[in-house]
Design a protein around this motif. Structure first.
Motif, PDB file in Angstrom:
ATOM      1  N   CYS A 129       0.832  -1.241  -0.114  1.00 54.02           N
ATOM      2  CA  CYS A 129       0.196   0.301   0.175  1.00 54.02           C
ATOM      3  C   CYS A 129       1.378   1.029   0.001  1.00 54.02           C
ATOM      4  O   CYS A 129       1.670   1.400   0.228  1.00 54.02           O
ATOM      5  N   CYS A 179      -0.069   3.305   3.553  1.00 52.00           N
ATOM      6  CA  CYS A 179       0.239   2.484   5.109  1.00 52.00           C
ATOM      7  C   CYS A 179       1.777   2.168   5.302  1.00 52.00           C
ATOM      8  O   CYS A 179       2.185   1.374   5.931  1.00 52.00           O
ATOM      9  N   PHE A 224       0.313  -6.603   0.917  1.00 51.13           N
ATOM     10  CA  PHE A 224      -1.565  -7.189   0.843  1.00 51.13           C
ATOM     11  C   PHE A 224      -1.839  -7.420  -0.282  1.00 51.13           C
ATOM     12  O   PHE A 224      -0.867  -7.894  -1.295  1.00 51.13           O
ATOM     13  N   CYS A 263      -7.203   2.417   3.396  1.00 48.71           N
ATOM     14  CA  CYS A 263      -6.180   3.717   3.367  1.00 48.71           C
ATOM     15  C   CYS A 263      -7.104   4.182   2.213  1.00 48.71           C
ATOM     16  O   CYS A 263      -7.259   5.375   1.778  1.00 48.71           O
ATOM     17  N   CYS A 287      -4.762  -0.053   0.090  1.00 47.38           N
ATOM     18  CA  CYS A 287      -5.006  -1.156   0.739  1.00 47.38           C
ATOM     19  C   CYS A 287      -6.484  -0.669   0.682  1.00 47.38           C
ATOM     20  O   CYS A 287      -7.092   0.534   0.867  1.00 47.38           O
TER      21      CYS A 287
HETATM   22 ZN   LIG Z   1      -2.710   1.605   3.192  1.00 44.66          ZN
END
Ligand SMILES: [Zn+2]
Length: 184
Positions: free
Chosen positions: A94, A97, A101, A132, A129
């Motif tokens: 991501c 963050c 993922f 976010c 993600c």
């Molecule tokens: Zn994220």
């Protein structure tokens, strides 16, 4: 899936996939200029009658082939943008963050929102993600506390599509790294 070997031209541009037998042909004819992979594939041949030794060829996972016929053209062409390609570029991390993922947990996020004129481009789209992406919503980075974990870039060539069938294959991590981060 049988082992696949990435063939490059002498300048290091990715050209095509070979199976071990095809790669062995380039080894046997002295066409391999250099190698770059970390994996090796072994091809076993016939047994020599005089010595009883079985011939074998070790093929590297990345090989560069000599000759003008093998030169990649249009190397600077920008590849078309797909979710597969963009997630591979961002390595399933991501942009906000910085966590890793799975495919289904990531969206393509517009840095400058579409509602504010942001384009569908390699430099305006990042993997994000769901959490976010949701929190950022239709805002710009300046309007939020988000910071880009890394700057999105435009990949070099349409030969990246070579990787599309293999993007989910972790064994090809070295090859992806090679293509997306440049040659060593
Ligand atoms: Zn994220």
């Amino acid at each position: 899936m049988s082992p696949q070997i990435l063939a490059l031209d002498v300048a290091g541009a990715p050209h095509r996939w070979l199976n071990v037998r095809q790669a062995a042909h380039y080894y046997a004819t002295g066409m391999v200029a250099w190698t770059a992979g970390t994996n090796e594939f072994v091809l076993r041949g016939g047994i020599q009658r005089s010595t009883g030794v079985q011939s074998k060829i070790c093929a590297n996972s990345i090989i560069a082939i000599k000759g003008r016929d093998f030169m990649v053209r249009n190397f600077d062409h920008t590849p078309s943008l797909t979710k597969d390609m963009l997630l591979a570029r961002d390595r399933y991390v991501c942009a906000y963050c910085a966590q890793r993922f799975k495919y289904d947990q990531l969206d393509l996020e517009h840095i400058i929102p579409k509602s504010k004129g942001g384009e569908d481009s390699w430099t305006n789209l990042v993997a994000a993600c769901k959490a976010c992406n949701h929190r950022k919503g239709g805002k710009t980075i300046e309007e939020t506390r988000f910071r880009l974990h890394r700057t999105p870039f435009e990949p070099r060539s349409d030969v990246y599509s070579l990787f599309t069938p293999y993007l989910a294959d972790e064994r090809n991590e070295a090859w992806r790294t090679y293509l997306f981060l440049g040659r060593n």
